[in-house]
Design an enzyme around this catalytic site. Structure first.
Site, PDB file in Angstrom:
ATOM      1  N   HIS A 213     -23.062  15.042  -0.134  1.00 44.23           N
ATOM      2  CA  HIS A 213     -22.943  15.413  -1.539  1.00 44.23           C
ATOM      3  C   HIS A 213     -21.945  16.554  -1.667  1.00 44.23           C
ATOM      4  O   HIS A 213     -21.975  17.497  -0.886  1.00 44.23           O
ATOM      5  CB  HIS A 213     -24.302  15.871  -2.084  1.00 44.23           C
ATOM      6  CG  HIS A 213     -24.203  16.454  -3.465  1.00 44.23           C
ATOM      7  ND1 HIS A 213     -24.100  15.664  -4.589  1.00 44.23           N
ATOM      8  CD2 HIS A 213     -24.164  17.750  -3.900  1.00 44.23           C
ATOM      9  CE1 HIS A 213     -24.022  16.444  -5.662  1.00 44.23           C
ATOM     10  NE2 HIS A 213     -24.062  17.720  -5.266  1.00 44.23           N
TER      11      HIS A 213
ATOM     12  N   ILE B 116      -2.691 -10.386  -5.013  1.00 43.55           N
ATOM     13  CA  ILE B 116      -1.278 -10.089  -4.769  1.00 43.55           C
ATOM     14  C   ILE B 116      -0.579  -9.731  -6.076  1.00 43.55           C
ATOM     15  O   ILE B 116       0.090  -8.697  -6.196  1.00 43.55           O
ATOM     16  CB  ILE B 116      -0.579 -11.272  -4.080  1.00 43.55           C
ATOM     17  CG1 ILE B 116      -1.154 -11.500  -2.690  1.00 43.55           C
ATOM     18  CG2 ILE B 116       0.937 -11.029  -3.995  1.00 43.55           C
ATOM     19  CD1 ILE B 116      -0.625 -12.747  -2.000  1.00 43.55           C
TER      20      ILE B 116
ATOM     21  N   ARG C  77      -0.885 -18.665  -1.214  1.00 42.81           N
ATOM     22  CA  ARG C  77      -0.178 -18.754   0.053  1.00 42.81           C
ATOM     23  C   ARG C  77      -0.730 -19.928   0.842  1.00 42.81           C
ATOM     24  O   ARG C  77      -1.905 -20.295   0.711  1.00 42.81           O
ATOM     25  CB  ARG C  77      -0.333 -17.462   0.864  1.00 42.81           C
ATOM     26  CG  ARG C  77       0.223 -16.228   0.183  1.00 42.81           C
ATOM     27  CD  ARG C  77       0.093 -14.995   1.055  1.00 42.81           C
ATOM     28  NE  ARG C  77       0.916 -15.090   2.263  1.00 42.81           N
ATOM     29  CZ  ARG C  77       2.197 -14.727   2.331  1.00 42.81           C
ATOM     30  NH1 ARG C  77       2.804 -14.254   1.261  1.00 42.81           N
ATOM     31  NH2 ARG C  77       2.865 -14.827   3.461  1.00 42.81           N
TER      32      ARG C  77
ATOM     33  N   LYS D 198       0.829  -1.217   0.000  1.00 39.15           N
ATOM     34  CA  LYS D 198       0.000   0.000   0.000  1.00 39.15           C
ATOM     35  C   LYS D 198       0.858   1.260   0.000  1.00 39.15           C
ATOM     36  O   LYS D 198       0.467   2.273  -0.593  1.00 39.15           O
ATOM     37  CB  LYS D 198      -0.942   0.002   1.211  1.00 39.15           C
ATOM     38  CG  LYS D 198      -1.850  -1.222   1.292  1.00 39.15           C
ATOM     39  CD  LYS D 198      -2.540  -1.525  -0.020  1.00 39.15           C
ATOM     40  CE  LYS D 198      -3.215  -2.880  -0.031  1.00 39.15           C
ATOM     41  NZ  LYS D 198      -2.304  -4.032  -0.067  1.00 39.15           N
TER      42      LYS D 198
ATOM     43  N   VAL E  92       1.034 -17.382  -6.973  1.00 40.24           N
ATOM     44  CA  VAL E  92      -0.037 -18.349  -7.219  1.00 40.24           C
ATOM     45  C   VAL E  92      -0.788 -18.743  -5.952  1.00 40.24           C
ATOM     46  O   VAL E  92      -1.707 -19.560  -6.001  1.00 40.24           O
ATOM     47  CB  VAL E  92       0.513 -19.617  -7.915  1.00 40.24           C
ATOM     48  CG1 VAL E  92       1.017 -19.290  -9.301  1.00 40.24           C
ATOM     49  CG2 VAL E  92       1.627 -20.268  -7.078  1.00 40.24           C
TER      50      VAL E  92
ATOM     51  N   VAL F 201       1.544 -22.945 -16.914  1.00 34.56           N
ATOM     52  CA  VAL F 201       2.982 -22.709 -16.936  1.00 34.56           C
ATOM     53  C   VAL F 201       3.697 -24.001 -16.546  1.00 34.56           C
ATOM     54  O   VAL F 201       3.413 -24.582 -15.492  1.00 34.56           O
ATOM     55  CB  VAL F 201       3.361 -21.579 -15.972  1.00 34.56           C
ATOM     56  CG1 VAL F 201       4.874 -21.367 -15.969  1.00 34.56           C
ATOM     57  CG2 VAL F 201       2.638 -20.290 -16.350  1.00 34.56           C
TER      58      VAL F 201
ATOM     59  N   ALA G  28      -6.047 -10.220   6.635  1.00 32.41           N
ATOM     60  CA  ALA G  28      -5.542  -9.722   7.919  1.00 32.41           C
ATOM     61  C   ALA G  28      -6.677  -9.306   8.841  1.00 32.41           C
ATOM     62  O   ALA G  28      -6.633  -9.581  10.051  1.00 32.41           O
ATOM     63  CB  ALA G  28      -4.597  -8.544   7.676  1.00 32.41           C
TER      64      ALA G  28
END
Length: 454
Positions: free
Chosen positions: A435, A181, A265, A49, A263, A234, A311
């Site tokens: 608004h 990710i 966790r 982030k 790919v 792959v 998290a």
């Protein structure tokens, strides 16, 4: 000393659990083999982030330039950015350590493993230490996993941890895996000018999201000139002559400066004595009951139990376990609707049911209503009008909200509350939406004509 509660792992789940348990008056010890904060702080959510935030002006300028109202360029110093990231992480860890000390939580730094009934052995720098407990919380988190042939080599083939530790951004990048990710990190590389190739065996990007969200994201990536190769398997990726060389099952080969393998966790649960302590593992996930207990005195939270790898879900479970261990509650754990967010530009957000899974709620009465971001003044102000907000209704109540587009992550908490409270059409008028605001797009979606889910 026998601690009331010992926690293994100091990520969002483990740290919060230790802090809240201490707040309830329990004697608490926290065991951490690496840095305080776990993956989220040190090698995941927060560094990513910080990258996205530092480069957001690049995308903003690009959008305004398309409207012919701005010109120029934004240059981000990657080395300086990495320095800022490390400074922020160091400061956060220091603050966490001070909070532990203030609350009287003992921190044991080293690899912890179960070594007998009610005992943890911690391999610290000073030698082994025995830590006794009445109750234990396993919050060991997760790590990147790889299929055969996709293992990183920390040269040109990287996992997400290695990618975040780079000293320079590559000029070309292959991303294996079109989940959150991979897509977030690819967006950062794109902002630095990298040529992006995304490869995934699934038939769409962000495959866990609403198919319309996947379509909207793919449309954006194609406008950015990304090469997105879907339904491609792959067979391997390796470093050859200073480049990442990816080979598809078809035999086709692709090269780039770097390859990011993202790919998935998997839980970190091996080699710490769990099974010997009576804990059941399935695909390395700790099996827990309705009270998040793996045995009568061992809890498992967060990625370690595999229920949901987020998290904030781990932190929510942490509050429950601390309360349960302190005897404050006895009811089974209930997560409620867990929000999910893809950050970047565009963003994607969802809470509750999605349209294509509406049959899981009440197919006979499911309806949708929606609004396009093009009608929203704030999306127009930022020259980023692609996207939509979709509301799922069942039995006359809101059961799901999905959004994709500019800054939609800011709608997440409001959407979660609306679903939690089970809003009806009448409830839409119970509060005033400001608004101009992006929130008005959510209001428009709530008020829009409903259509039956086919």
């Amino acid at each position: 000393m026998i601690y009331d509660l010992v926690v293994i792992g100091s990520g969002p789940g483990g740290f919060d659990c230790a802090v809240e348990a201490a707040g309830f008056g329990l004697s608490v010890a926290l065991v951490e083999k690496g840095f305080l904060g776990g993956t989220c702080l040190n090698r995941g959510c927060i560094p990513t982030k910080l990258w996205l935030g530092a480069t957001s002006a690049i995308e903003e300028l690009h959008n305004q330039a398309k409207m012919k109202v701005a010109s120029g360029e934004v240059i981000v110093d990657f080395a300086a950015l990495q320095g800022r990231v490390q400074k922020h992480l160091t400061g956060t860890r220091k603050a966490m350590a001070m909070q532990l000390k203030k609350l009287g939580i003992d921190l044991f730094e080293g690899q912890g493993s179960l070594s007998g009934e009610g005992v943890i052995t911690v391999a610290t720098a000073e030698g082994e230490q025995k830590v006794e407990y009445n109750k234990l919380v396993v919050a060991t988190g997760s790590k990147p996993i790889f299929f055969p042939g996709l293992e990183p080599d920390n040269d040109c083939v990287l996992d997400s941890d290695m990618f975040l530790a780079m000293e320079t951004m590559p000029k070309s990048l292959i991303v294996v895996g079109a989940g959150f990710i991979g897509l977030e990190m690819a967006q950062v590389a794109h902002r630095f000018g990298a040529k992006i190739t995304v490869v995934d065996a699934m038939d769409r990007v962000a495959p866990l999201e609403d198919p319309e969200v996947s379509k909207a994201l793919l449309s954006t990536f194609k406008r950015w000139k990304w090469d997105v190769l879907l339904q491609k398997r792959v067979s391997g990726v390796r470093t050859v002559d200073g480049k990442a060389l990816l080979t598809l099952d078809s035999g086709e080969q692709i090269t780039a400066d770097k390859a990011l393998v993202a790919v998935g966790r998997g839980p970190v649960t091996q080699g710490i004595g769990l099974e010997e302590a009576g804990v059941t593992l399935q695909f390395n996930q700790i099996q827990v009951d309705d009270h998040l207990l793996a045995t009568p005195n061992i809890y498992a939270i967060g990625d370690a139990n595999g229920q949901i790898q987020l998290a904030h879900a781990a932190a929510h479970q942490a509050h429950y376990v601390a309360s349960h261990a302190a005897g404050k509650i006895d009811a089974p754990y209930a997560s409620g609707n867990v929000p999910s967010v893809l950050f970047g530009a565009p963003e994607a957000m969802r809470v509750g049911a999605m349209e294509h899974e509406a049959f899981l709620t009440d197919f006979e009465t499911c309806q949708t209503s929606r609004a396009q971001l093009a009608a929203n003044p704030m999306a127009q102000a930022h020259a980023s009008t692609q996207g939509f907000i979709k509301v799922i209704w069942s039995g006359g109540k809101v059961v799901g909200i999905t959004a994709v587009g500019h800054d939609v992550s800011r709608l997440t908490t409001a959407a979660t509350l609306i679903i939690h409270q089970g809003w009806t059409a009448e409830d839409v008028y119970s509060i005033i939406f400001s608004h101009p605001s992006l929130d008005e797009a959510l209001l428009m979606a709530l008020k829009a004509e409903r259509k039956d889910v086919q």
